[in-house]
Design a protein around this motif. Sequence first.
Motif, PDB file in Angstrom:
ATOM      1  N   UNK A 231      -3.686  16.556   2.039  1.00  0.00           N
ATOM      2  CA  UNK A 231      -3.409  16.026   3.211  1.00  0.00           C
ATOM      3  C   UNK A 231      -2.427  14.966   3.160  1.00  0.00           C
ATOM      4  N   UNK A 232      -2.179  14.220   4.312  1.00  0.00           N
ATOM      5  CA  UNK A 232      -1.038  13.384   4.121  1.00  0.00           C
ATOM      6  C   UNK A 232      -1.171  12.142   5.028  1.00  0.00           C
ATOM      7  N   UNK A 233      -0.616  11.008   4.498  1.00  0.00           N
ATOM      8  CA  UNK A 233      -0.457   9.392   5.095  1.00  0.00           C
ATOM      9  C   UNK A 233       0.768   9.126   5.220  1.00  0.00           C
ATOM     10  N   UNK A 234       1.107   8.007   5.866  1.00  0.00           N
ATOM     11  CA  UNK A 234       2.339   7.499   5.644  1.00  0.00           C
ATOM     12  C   UNK A 234       2.463   6.656   4.373  1.00  0.00           C
ATOM     13  N   UNK A 235       3.686   6.740   3.856  1.00  0.00           N
ATOM     14  CA  UNK A 235       3.939   6.021   2.729  1.00  0.00           C
ATOM     15  C   UNK A 235       4.482   4.647   2.867  1.00  0.00           C
ATOM     16  N   UNK A 236       3.408   3.717   3.538  1.00  0.00           N
ATOM     17  CA  UNK A 236       4.110   2.310   3.664  1.00  0.00           C
ATOM     18  C   UNK A 236       2.883   1.453   3.325  1.00  0.00           C
ATOM     19  N   UNK A 237       3.097   0.020   3.440  1.00  0.00           N
ATOM     20  CA  UNK A 237       2.033  -1.024   3.173  1.00  0.00           C
ATOM     21  C   UNK A 237       1.109  -0.813   4.264  1.00  0.00           C
ATOM     22  N   UNK A 238       1.336  -0.783   5.396  1.00  0.00           N
ATOM     23  CA  UNK A 238       0.274  -0.659   6.231  1.00  0.00           C
ATOM     24  C   UNK A 238      -1.002   0.388   5.976  1.00  0.00           C
ATOM     25  N   UNK A 239      -0.443   1.666   5.529  1.00  0.00           N
ATOM     26  CA  UNK A 239      -1.261   2.633   5.254  1.00  0.00           C
ATOM     27  C   UNK A 239      -1.996   2.922   3.907  1.00  0.00           C
ATOM     28  N   UNK A 240      -1.579   1.896   3.001  1.00  0.00           N
ATOM     29  CA  UNK A 240      -2.054   2.084   1.671  1.00  0.00           C
ATOM     30  C   UNK A 240      -3.502   2.146   1.396  1.00  0.00           C
ATOM     31  N   UNK A 241      -4.250   1.129   2.296  1.00  0.00           N
ATOM     32  CA  UNK A 241      -5.673   1.136   2.237  1.00  0.00           C
ATOM     33  C   UNK A 241      -6.327   2.161   2.656  1.00  0.00           C
ATOM     34  N   UNK A 242      -5.852   2.796   3.746  1.00  0.00           N
ATOM     35  CA  UNK A 242      -6.465   4.250   4.262  1.00  0.00           C
ATOM     36  C   UNK A 242      -6.035   5.224   3.500  1.00  0.00           C
ATOM     37  N   UNK A 243      -4.874   5.410   2.705  1.00  0.00           N
ATOM     38  CA  UNK A 243      -4.605   6.421   1.733  1.00  0.00           C
ATOM     39  C   UNK A 243      -5.538   6.439   0.353  1.00  0.00           C
ATOM     40  N   UNK A 244      -5.974   5.239   0.010  1.00  0.00           N
ATOM     41  CA  UNK A 244      -6.669   4.966  -1.004  1.00  0.00           C
ATOM     42  C   UNK A 244      -8.023   5.230  -0.863  1.00  0.00           C
ATOM     43  N   UNK A 245      -8.642   5.125   0.449  1.00  0.00           N
ATOM     44  CA  UNK A 245      -9.986   5.486   0.866  1.00  0.00           C
ATOM     45  C   UNK A 245     -10.048   6.881   0.925  1.00  0.00           C
ATOM     46  N   UNK A 246      -8.910   7.790   1.375  1.00  0.00           N
ATOM     47  CA  UNK A 246      -9.069   9.185   1.555  1.00  0.00           C
ATOM     48  C   UNK A 246      -9.346   9.665   0.200  1.00  0.00           C
TER      49      UNK A 246
END
Length: 281
Positions: A231-246
């Motif tokens: 899957x994919x998330x944005x590669x930016x600071x605002x998205x970092x914690x969401x990406x880490x959770x997923x």
Amino acid sequence: MKVIRNSKSLLICAAFAITLAAPVASAAELLEKIKTDKVFTVATEARFAPFEFVEDSKIVGYSADIMAEIMKALPGVELKRLDLPWQGILPGLAASRFDYVVTSVTVTPERMKAYHLSAPIADATMAVLKRKGDTDIAKPEDIAGKPVGSQAGSAQLAALEKFAGELKAGGKGDATISTYTDFSEAYADLGTGRIKAVINSLPNLLEAARQRPDVFEVVLPTFGAKTYFSWAGRNDAQSASLNALMDAELVKLNTSGKLGELQKKWFGATMELPEKLAVSE
């Protein structure tokens, strides 16, 4: 030689992707925003069975079952799934039109640089689908000199183009490549004989053959390098914690065996997956 199929549909899909609602993400930290708003908005191409497809007006499939498990980590948050054409999904993510992509994104080095790709969810190695009983294609190399198809803008199409180029360079003939808005259109053309083969990832082709065993047949072995769906998330600071959770939730499902249970349900067998992607993939 390449033939573009359904160009009008492609233009419509592109226009639709551009005119989506205003971006849902802001400069605020995304995971906290999701928890505050109590809505997690994700994009899906629900025409990629058995990963994502529509049944009784609901998006179901392997990914839907995975998300049902992951949403337990976000109590009180509603999951909102947008069914969008593939060609608009990654551009829409980059433009912050939704929070995350929960659809089968084939891992490529270019995508790893542009987005945060999650822990792998499935095998995505390429294969060939032909009409049942077609003796002209007994192995992947036999697509040389024949009309074949795949989805526009996909990693599967890129793999097909690379493979066809290698076959042509080896003197085996030039394949005529048709592109489609989604794979269901390619399968329809294969079924009617307009093309000789469809290139897609092995799990999807196995599902197509399972659904219509009297019409389709998978050609083995697979071809190209081993690769995966993520899957994919944005590669930016605002998205970092969401990406880490997923990522953490997907790894938890993998190591606990739950992902394997869902693979047996939807594919009939388990898949050996790494917990994270190697940079070189």
